[in-house]
Each structure stands twice: as C-alpha cells, then as structure tokens.
Design a protein around this motif. Sequence first.
Motif, short mmCIF file in Angstrom:
data_model
loop_
_atom_site.label_atom_id
_atom_site.label_comp_id
_atom_site.label_asym_id
_atom_site.label_seq_id
_atom_site.Cartn_x
_atom_site.Cartn_y
_atom_site.Cartn_z
N ASN A 108 0.89 -1.30 -0.02
CA ASN A 108 -0.12 -0.02 0.07
C ASN A 108 0.75 1.26 0.12
O ASN A 108 0.28 2.15 -0.03
N SER A 109 2.13 1.14 0.15
CA SER A 109 2.94 2.42 0.03
C SER A 109 4.35 1.88 -0.20
O SER A 109 4.74 0.57 -0.30
N GLY A 110 5.31 2.90 -0.21
CA GLY A 110 6.56 2.76 -0.64
C GLY A 110 7.47 2.02 0.48
O GLY A 110 8.04 0.98 0.28
N ALA A 111 7.07 2.60 1.80
CA ALA A 111 7.78 1.87 2.74
C ALA A 111 7.53 0.37 2.90
O ALA A 111 8.33 -0.47 3.13
N GLU A 112 6.07 -0.04 2.62
CA GLU A 112 5.76 -1.48 2.81
C GLU A 112 6.46 -2.17 1.52
O GLU A 112 6.81 -3.30 1.67
N ALA A 113 6.56 -1.67 0.37
CA ALA A 113 7.09 -2.25 -0.72
C ALA A 113 8.77 -2.88 -0.49
O ALA A 113 8.95 -3.70 -0.61
N ASN A 114 9.48 -1.71 0.28
CA ASN A 114 10.57 -2.01 0.78
C ASN A 114 10.92 -2.81 1.88
O ASN A 114 11.78 -3.67 1.75
N GLU A 115 9.96 -2.83 2.65
CA GLU A 115 9.70 -3.69 3.86
C GLU A 115 9.95 -5.19 3.37
O GLU A 115 10.87 -6.11 3.50
N SER A 141 20.33 8.15 1.56
CA SER A 141 19.04 7.41 1.18
C SER A 141 18.03 7.60 1.76
O SER A 141 18.06 8.09 3.04
N PHE A 142 16.84 7.44 1.14
CA PHE A 142 15.61 7.47 1.86
C PHE A 142 14.73 6.05 1.33
O PHE A 142 14.56 6.03 0.26
N HIS A 143 14.29 5.34 2.49
CA HIS A 143 13.58 4.24 1.87
C HIS A 143 12.32 4.05 2.67
O HIS A 143 11.64 3.22 2.43
N GLY A 144 11.88 4.85 3.48
CA GLY A 144 10.59 4.68 4.21
C GLY A 144 10.82 4.77 5.65
O GLY A 144 11.69 5.05 6.06
N ARG A 145 9.56 4.88 6.45
CA ARG A 145 9.45 5.13 7.76
C ARG A 145 9.07 3.93 8.61
O ARG A 145 8.80 4.11 9.83
N VAL A 193 19.50 0.23 -2.97
CA VAL A 193 20.15 1.51 -3.70
C VAL A 193 18.95 2.17 -4.34
O VAL A 193 18.31 1.68 -5.27
N GLU A 194 19.10 3.54 -4.41
CA GLU A 194 17.94 4.27 -5.15
C GLU A 194 18.97 4.56 -6.60
O GLU A 194 19.95 5.22 -6.38
N PRO A 195 18.38 4.49 -7.73
CA PRO A 195 19.16 4.89 -8.78
C PRO A 195 19.53 6.53 -9.04
O PRO A 195 20.35 6.70 -9.37
N GLY A 198 16.47 10.43 -4.16
CA GLY A 198 15.06 11.57 -4.24
C GLY A 198 15.10 12.65 -3.21
O GLY A 198 15.65 13.67 -3.26
N GLU A 199 14.58 12.16 -1.98
CA GLU A 199 14.60 12.72 -0.68
C GLU A 199 15.84 13.25 -0.29
O GLU A 199 16.08 14.36 0.36
N GLY A 200 16.99 12.55 -0.56
CA GLY A 200 18.36 12.85 0.02
C GLY A 200 18.83 13.89 -0.96
O GLY A 200 20.15 14.31 -0.67
N PHE A 226 16.87 -2.48 -6.21
CA PHE A 226 16.47 -1.05 -6.69
C PHE A 226 15.42 -0.39 -5.99
O PHE A 226 14.30 -0.94 -6.42
N ASP A 227 15.41 0.58 -5.49
CA ASP A 227 14.37 1.39 -4.66
C ASP A 227 13.88 2.40 -5.94
O ASP A 227 14.56 3.34 -6.06
N GLU A 228 12.82 2.03 -6.64
CA GLU A 228 12.40 2.88 -7.79
C GLU A 228 11.10 3.47 -7.29
O GLU A 228 10.50 3.99 -8.15
N ILE A 229 11.15 3.51 -6.28
CA ILE A 229 9.74 4.19 -5.59
C ILE A 229 9.60 5.70 -5.99
O ILE A 229 8.39 6.33 -6.57
N GLN A 230 10.62 6.24 -6.22
CA GLN A 230 10.40 7.79 -6.64
C GLN A 230 10.99 7.95 -8.19
O GLN A 230 10.24 8.80 -8.95
N THR A 231 11.90 6.99 -8.54
CA THR A 231 12.30 7.32 -9.99
C THR A 231 11.47 6.47 -11.15
O THR A 231 11.60 6.82 -12.16
N ALA A 255 6.02 2.73 -5.92
CA ALA A 255 4.97 3.27 -5.18
C ALA A 255 4.59 4.52 -5.87
O ALA A 255 4.34 4.49 -7.02
N LYS A 256 4.98 5.79 -5.16
CA LYS A 256 4.67 6.93 -5.49
C LYS A 256 3.48 7.06 -6.79
O LYS A 256 2.28 7.06 -6.60
N ALA A 257 4.15 6.92 -8.03
CA ALA A 257 3.24 7.34 -9.16
C ALA A 257 2.67 6.12 -9.74
O ALA A 257 1.77 6.17 -10.68
C1 LIG Z 1 8.58 8.25 -0.84
C2 LIG Z 1 9.93 6.96 -0.98
C3 LIG Z 1 9.58 5.89 0.01
C4 LIG Z 1 8.53 5.84 1.02
O1 LIG Z 1 7.43 5.79 0.34
P1 LIG Z 1 6.20 5.91 1.38
O2 LIG Z 1 5.03 5.88 0.36
O3 LIG Z 1 6.17 7.33 1.96
O4 LIG Z 1 5.98 4.86 2.36
C5 LIG Z 1 10.60 4.85 -0.09
N1 LIG Z 1 11.77 5.18 -0.86
C6 LIG Z 1 11.79 6.23 -1.87
C7 LIG Z 1 13.07 6.25 -2.83
C8 LIG Z 1 10.87 7.10 -1.83
O5 LIG Z 1 11.02 8.20 -2.72
#
Ligand SMILES: *Cc1c(COP(=O)(O)O)cnc(C)c1O
Length: 404
Positions: A108-115, A141-145, A193-195, A198-200, A226-231, A255-257
């Motif tokens: 349901n979210s990016g964090a859950e996908a990375n989890e 890096s940023f991978h979620g909460r 790794v994020e390619p 984003g947040e960082g 690869f964390d492509e949640i933002q890319t 996730a995101k888009a």
């Molecule tokens: C936003 C983001 C996340 C976290 O996604 P959420 O939907 O807020 O849990 C993880 N990784 C990257 C690269 C993000 O940009």
Amino acid sequence: MTASDSRNAARHAQAEQWLVPTYKPQPIAIVRGEGCRLWDADGGEYLDLMGGIATAALGHCHPKVVSALNEQASKLWHVSNLFSTEPQLELANRLLAHSFADRVFFANSGAEANEVALKLARRHFHDAETDRTEIVAFDGSFHGRTLFTLSATGQPAYREGFEPVVPGILHAPFNDLAAAEKIIGPHTAAILVEPMQGEGGVRPATPEFLEGLRSLADERGCLLIFDEIQTGMGRTGALFAYQQYGVTPDIMTLAKALGNGIPIGAMLAREDIAQALVPGTHGSTFGGNPLATACATAVLDELIEGGVLEHANAMGKRLGERLDAIAASLGPDKVVEARGMGLLRGIELHGPAADVVAGCRERGVLVIPAGANVVRIAPPLVIETDELDRGLDVLESVLQSVLG
Ligand SMILES: *Cc1c(COP(=O)(O)O)cnc(C)c1O
C-alpha cells in the motif's frame, strides 16, 4: 480578504491543532486539482511543479484514471488476497511485461514495498542455509518510515530517538564503489540503492556505481535491490530508471506514481528469488486492492500506449536545459549545481530551499525541498512546454530575489 475570512487560515489552524505534528504543512489547504493546476480553499490557483511528491504523474484527476476508479468503485472494492481479482492480475500482467521481473507483491505504500523487499532478501538466504542477513544501503538514501526501512535510510536524523534500529544494516557513501566493495561480503544478503536519490537531494547514481554494484552482487553472491519508488513510472524519462542505466536489479520496488495518487506499492522480483515467500511468510490485507490496482493499470496504459512516456522524456530534457541555464545565470556564488534526470530534478543552493519554496508558493508555483538546500522539481509528466516555462520563470525570479 482579512485573515479571519480566510478558509486557508482556518484550515491551517485546525491542522496545527488536530494533526500529530510530524508535518509542518504550508499555510494553504488544497481543495481541487486538474492537470498541473491546484486550487486552495480561498480560490488561489497554483501551477504544480511537485506533483504530490512525484506522485501525480498524469496530473490531478486525469480523466482515464478517474473513470477507471469510478468504474471499479461500482463493481468491487475489496475481498482480500484470499481471492484473486481481475484488476490486480491486469496490473501484474502489465508490470511483468514491461520489466525484468517474473513476480510481483502488492503493498500500500513505498515503505511497505521496501519492507517486503528486505524481508525477501533475508528469507531467500535463510532458505539457502547461508548466514547472509546483512543489508548494505547508502548515506543520504531514503527508504521509508517503517522500522526496517528507516533503519536502511541513510540519514541519521530520521532514526534519532527510534533506536534500537533493525540490526544488520550497513551504510556506505553513495557513488563510492571502493567503499561499497569493502563492506559487501559473505554476510551481505542485499544491496539496497535508489538509482537516483530523491529525498536525499536529487542525486543520480553514476553509471559506474550501479554497474559496479551489479558486478559486486554477482561476484559475491548477494542480491541487488533498486528502490524505484520515486524514480519509477517514467519519472526519469524511461519507464524505470534501471532501463536507462542498463543495469538490471534482482528486486525492484515501486510506489509513488504507480497509482497516480491512490495508495499502492509493489515489489517486483525474479522467479527464483520470489519463491522464498511461500504461503504464510508475508501478507497485506489491502495490498493489491481492486480500486488501487484498477487506477495503476490505467496509469501504465496511459504512460505506455497514451504516449506520456515520450512526452515526459522531451519535457525532462527541457527542464534540465532550463535549470542549467538558471544555475549559470545565478552563478556559483548562489547555486551549487542543477542536477537530476527526466522530470525529477533539483537545484542545490547556497542557502535554505524553504525560503524559495515559500517564495514560489506566494507567486502561485509549487515546488518542494529535497534536504535543506535543494529545491526539487517533479511536475506531472503531462506538463506542457508553456506551463513548464511559466513555472521556471517564476522560480528563476524567486531565486534571484531570495538569493540576491
Ligand atoms: C517516498 C519514498 C519511499 C517511501 O514511500 P512511502 O509511500 O512514503 O512509504 C521510499 N523510497 C523512496 C525512494 C521514496 O521516494
């Protein structure tokens, strides 16, 4: 209008009083969106150059996504993963057809996908009876909460006060292959790794870095995530950034888009790896929900068949050229650099990004920070040339006055 008749001001006061104060929302309440435009509670209009944090890829209330949602809303909302549903399988079919992956898990979210990606990596090696449990992630890096993804996030400020974090996570400097080489070893389960971070701070990986991580993972027998949640989803100019780099991961998260704003995440993996998550090892009540997956299917169709991907690629080039020109005209005393890929770009300043974000908002343009000194621009992928140019004219003049 006086402050007392402002609905923005009233809503802002309520937000400050009622919501857990994790966010410091901007002093406007958004009530409506269409394409790249948003309206606030007092009727103020904004050009959206941040797309709900790189989420509203097709713009706000895109008619195809609205109709996919409406159609699904009168058919079926939720039955859980104890049954299969058609929207979920339609989305799976498209994601697998357009990526390296053989299987997908919906969250349901990016964090859950990375989890689930991190859990899968550990479980994969548990089944192989090795003691590979470590995760190597990168500074900035940023991978979620969630606690696991927060532990992987390479920004200590996010972890402060939540220790003890999940053990077995090591961080190395981003884009430093020699440093990664030193810590990837016989206990490494996966490199995350994020390619492009984003947040960082909107920092693209160098091609050599990602290629080197791929080789290291192969030589030393660990997985590459690869964390492509933002890319992902066209943000960098290709459907997925890994395709642009020509470096294929073993696991990828999105996730995101993916749902254009409806909450959805996905973890994609190769067949042999995905097999580790046998029945009972992981789950999600809402993951793959019919409403969310129907929206995401419409998004993918529009990106690929609707030509949005090509459009985004062209607009991304234009954004890059214009930001380079803005950086050059402001000069190295004010701007560190402009960088990024496609329609995810940043301009790093010698000064706080928050002032520029506020200045742009006051002039009807929405941008967001990525870290303290970077202004991030991530408009809907459907943005048109004249909108982009108008937004960047405002950004340029705000930069001149704030940094002046
Ligand atoms: C936003 C983001 C996340 C976290 O996604 P959420 O939907 O807020 O849990 C993880 N990784 C990257 C690269 C993000 O940009």
